[in-house]
Design a protein around this motif. Sequence first.
Motif, short mmCIF file in Angstrom:
data_model
loop_
_atom_site.label_atom_id
_atom_site.label_comp_id
_atom_site.label_asym_id
_atom_site.label_seq_id
_atom_site.Cartn_x
_atom_site.Cartn_y
_atom_site.Cartn_z
N LEU A 127 -11.85 -4.23 15.24
CA LEU A 127 -11.77 -4.06 13.66
C LEU A 127 -13.17 -3.42 13.30
O LEU A 127 -12.97 -2.66 12.23
CB LEU A 127 -12.24 -5.59 13.33
N ARG A 169 0.82 -1.05 -0.12
CA ARG A 169 -0.02 0.07 -0.15
C ARG A 169 0.81 1.36 0.03
O ARG A 169 0.34 2.35 -0.58
CB ARG A 169 -0.96 -0.02 1.15
N MET A 192 -5.61 0.72 8.36
CA MET A 192 -5.53 -0.59 7.81
C MET A 192 -5.84 -1.72 9.07
O MET A 192 -4.69 -2.46 9.61
CB MET A 192 -4.27 -1.20 7.21
N GLU A 215 -7.22 -0.44 3.42
CA GLU A 215 -7.09 -1.75 3.85
C GLU A 215 -6.62 -2.41 2.64
O GLU A 215 -6.61 -2.34 1.74
CB GLU A 215 -8.23 -2.26 4.66
N LEU A 233 -4.87 -10.08 2.68
CA LEU A 233 -5.42 -9.97 4.09
C LEU A 233 -5.57 -11.45 4.61
O LEU A 233 -5.44 -11.79 5.63
CB LEU A 233 -6.58 -9.20 4.07
N ALA A 288 -7.43 -4.20 10.11
CA ALA A 288 -7.33 -5.94 10.11
C ALA A 288 -5.82 -6.27 9.93
O ALA A 288 -5.19 -7.01 10.69
CB ALA A 288 -8.20 -6.32 8.88
N THR A 289 -4.99 -5.57 8.94
CA THR A 289 -3.55 -5.98 8.96
C THR A 289 -2.91 -5.56 10.05
O THR A 289 -1.94 -6.49 10.50
CB THR A 289 -3.15 -5.20 7.67
#
Lengths: 72, 492, 556, 145
Positions: free
Chosen positions: C20, B357, B373, B450, B456, B375-376
């Motif tokens: 999240l 990214r 981002m 993301e 992912l 989740a990462t």
Amino acid sequence: MIPAILRRAVLVLAAVVALLLGADFLVAHHPYFGIDGLPGFALAFGGLAALATLALGAAAGRLIARGAFDDD
Amino acid sequence: MREHAPVLMVVVPLFGAVLAALVRRPGPAFAVALACGFAVAALAIDLAVAVSAGGPISYRLGGWAPDVGIEYRVDALNVPILLLLGVTAAVATVYARRSVASELPVGRVAWFYALYLLCLTGLIGIALTNDAFNAFVFLEISSLATYAMIALGRDRRALVAAYQYLIIGTIGATFYVIGVGFLFLATGTLNLSLIAERLGEAEAARAVVTGLAFVLVGIAMKVALFPLHLWLPNAYAYAPSFATVFLGATATKVAVYLLFRYVFSVFGAAFVFEALPTGALLIALSLAAAFGASTVAIFQSDVKRLLAYSSVGQIGYATLGLALGNAAGLTGGLVHLLNHAMMKGAAFMAVGAVVFRLGTCRLEAFAGLGRAMPATMAALTVAGLGLIGVPGTAGFVSKWYLIKGALEAGMPWLALLIVASSILALLYVGRLVELIWLRPRPADAAPVAEAPLELLLPTLALAAATIWFGLDTRFTAGLAQAATVGLFGGAR
Amino acid sequence: MIEAVSPALPLLLGAALAVLLRGRARDAVSVAAAVAALGLVLLLPDREGGRIGWLGFRLVTVAVDPAARLFGAAFAIAALAGIVHALAQRNPLERAAALLYAGAALGIVFAGDLVTFTIFFELLAVGSTLVVWSGGRRAAALRYAAVHAFAGALLIAGAAAASAGGVTTFAAVAEAGPLARGLLLAGLLVNAGAFPFSFWVADAYPKASWSGAVFLSAFTTKAAVYGLIRLFPGESALVVFGAATVVYGAIYALNTRDLRALLSYSIVGQVGIMLMAVGTGSALALAAAALHAFAHVVYKAMMMMAAGGLVDAQGRTPLGAIGPFRRSMPVTALVLAIGALALSGLPLTAGFVSKSALSAALGKEGAAFAWFLLTASSAATFLYAVCRPLLLIETGAAARPLADPSPSRLAPMVLLAALTLAIGFVPAALLGRIPGTGAIAVLTPDHIVFQLAVLAAAALVLLLARAVILPGAATLHDIDSLWRTPLWRVVARWLGRPVATYGRARAGVVAVLRNALAGLERQHGPQGALGRNWPTGSMALSAAILLGATLLLAYI
Amino acid sequence: MTDLLARLGNIAGHYNLYIAILLMVAGLYVVIARGNMVKKLIGLSLFQSSVYLLYLTPGKILGGTAPVVDPRFAIYSNPLPHVLILTAIVVGIATLAVGLALVVRINEAYGSIEEDEIFARDEATVKREDRAASRPPRRAGKGAR
């Protein structure tokens, strides 16, 4: 605080205490230790406890007062 | 067909590599790599099932008897490594397409997959073969492919890193082959099991000790044991992200496996720790790795380099388990290979996604990325917690066994040092976590999305595995314990 | 199937999802997690479930008995009310931390073995530290973290020592050696905020955000009380610690000028009462302690919510400033009043019910010392929670127009207040569900008259002796002053040396540390010996040297 | 006297081993001491060649023939080391080829094949990157306080 309100509060509380003292002679007690069954015990103990707490709090207060809000 | 599974595991990626090189176009080459990755994973699982059901499998290449021909052997010790390689290959290859496409010119992508499959072939070969010289050949196959893979990195420093690794790797492999030569002279065979049998009656004790020293130091260079680790940080930092993911998860682990194999099932723990000061030396070097390399990691400004130094430190735990020489320590060392592969795989994948990214993995670039981002960065955080060894993550399980091993070996100070070294991990991970979650994103920073799903999903899968195997230890610790039982049963 | 699902699970999952998700999805998941946890607490059957093998231990994640269910219900209610109350809080870290914190608290309550118990206690420390941290006062959060890292280390060491024989059941603690028991007891006492480890409560809680303080007031100390009920019922030392804690709580609450500090000190004081009951150790006393914890969680959470509304409105909560709020924030003021009365144990509130149960339990056990101190503490509580704040109230207009907070923050307060009153009016509904306490008659004339008499006499004494009314201070010295204002600074002042000596010494220490760090960076930094790039030749040389050394060592 | 002569002969008879050791140490020395990347690779090749000699030496039996299956020959040299070394030579050539290719690329990228010069250039790169990276965040950091 306005002293007039305070004076009235003392009077009201004194009346309440008198009322409770009267009631204490009427209710049936279930003492655990004997002394706590005496009429008026709760009033005396409550007052003494309050006095002791105040004395202790005031004495300790001089030691532990630190001052302003800590801003860290 | 099924009885050929051992050789198929090597042959499939080997031919895949040729095919990938022949098709020349990125798409088909990736398809080949993906197919090979899943095929290898399936074969590894199949072998694991077969071994757990029927005991060790011996496969004779071309039908020759072991003392003449080459034997592949699948037993409790290399099943975990094969599973590690297979599963990593399958999961990581999914990750490869977008990451490789973004970092390499189109013309080189197919070559890259060919190299990757060759490297996989070599690593699987090392894990499978029961022949000392064959292991050398596979070592060189994987190493040569690795040098080329690293050199494909975008930064010109990748070339220097690859060159340095080539020199050091070749010296290590040559040391190894010298050692094998001494063993061959002393026993007249190259089959590891036969060497193990004949070492007892070998007359030339001096040759055996010399051979042992050469073999151990040679492998130690591939392991990146502490003072010999200097090639690793640059190689990992400047290689293409996917190469870093794959190598970080597998390469050094396979080398550690080879070390385990030689120490326990060839020479026998008693011999190794008596003939040479291996135990004390290895403990000292492992601790130096855990403390020295971790401290260096704290001061890094490039996250890939930070994680690479952390790898050196973490490998110290695996070798520490070996050096303890008792069942719990060995289990800890082995299980740490698996756990570290998950954690570091997830971490490098997350960093690779950042590179995808942002085009950089400098520390400052991570400021406030937690919002952009999530989740990462959550995966990176979980992996980081694993590296510290927080309870509930896989990293804790390995440290638990190591501490147990240290206590059983009568070295409570060592247990304390293991805990103390975790604090260093806390510092470098904490630095990252603070940056990611608590700093604001710089005002002039470009908006970041993301990571794409293809990057992912594998990242999250490995992060989830880090937690899963931290809670449910039956599978990983079970594998490692089975291997340990096999080793101590077989040790002389 | 359901018996294997710990009520901690939905909250921990919710914590992960809260990291999240964003916006409404996160709100929905958080509330759903709390509802699911409360549902599980109420529906789980009374037995062990959820066994897991982990590293050779047999972990029991779900073990339900009446005490666990009572604490579980208190925590789940506090979690649900707290989450709904915090819906208006836009700090994403705090939401996740609160869910983690609540999940850990429920995990402790339903843990069936020492290892699970300890693990959840560590999680509790992490979650609560994050809640304090997200309040934005970093230094306070670090002090909190240090205390709880210390307590966590004590617990881990104690659990490890107690389970050295391989048995990790709670029963093993009873037979464990003095070292193991001492470590566990110390770890739990620090967490409970027992004297002399009480300083962290009033240091950290008032510095949390308006929503975070609600969770803090509910979980850590009461989880520790639960732990003491589980591990140390009838441990006589607890009576001593409890008594000291009660006295400490009263003295400090009487001297503070800050509303949330007062609430924090009163938590400590009430925990002291629970400790005395646990130390008395009869089945009834343990049940009464649990009941008091339940009631206390409920009314203290709502008081913290109300205090949070004041904090939010004016930034700080000196006691005197409550005055202007009475009219503009009527619901908040009413909730605060009900809470203060419940805290003092006024009849028809939940506090009266639990204090009656405690009184009955201590009385039947003949624990005179504990019983008289409990009774005295009712008087003291009335002084610091009701009378002194009333005397300190300043009249006058508020600085800016104020109103009760939004419905999502008001509703949980009101519901908890209703619950406080409902328990007070119909004590049997709650007492009947707890084994052993069903027989206690609460709302009898003699109990009511007794309690009213104690409170009225105390109030009269305070009014008559108002000359000594304690002005108090914004912050109070505590045990932690010993290291927060280093001892030698005080000593230097006593000796008449200028404080500059201290400053110079501190500068010296800082310089030494800075040099050490710089040295470390020189060695390990990117240009340091261990971190820089090395020429290929030196790598080869180190390999040759290692080989040579190995061979040399082999032959000598 | 004869004993001493025999021992001297024995020592002299191992001359190919001494050559192997000489090659090994010389090769390693070149790798360690030379900064020129091509020269390093030459040293590496020398080092590897020593291994070939080390393997081949015990494989040859004085008076033995080539390993041909024939009833007339009873004593023959062990074929295995030869086969192994054939493989090792291939590996060695491959390594050298990859190494030289890398050096060519390094020369293209840096305009030098001297390690110390390349390091100096890398260091300059690092300093430039650090400078570039340290400027904007410092500003952002202040703003955040």
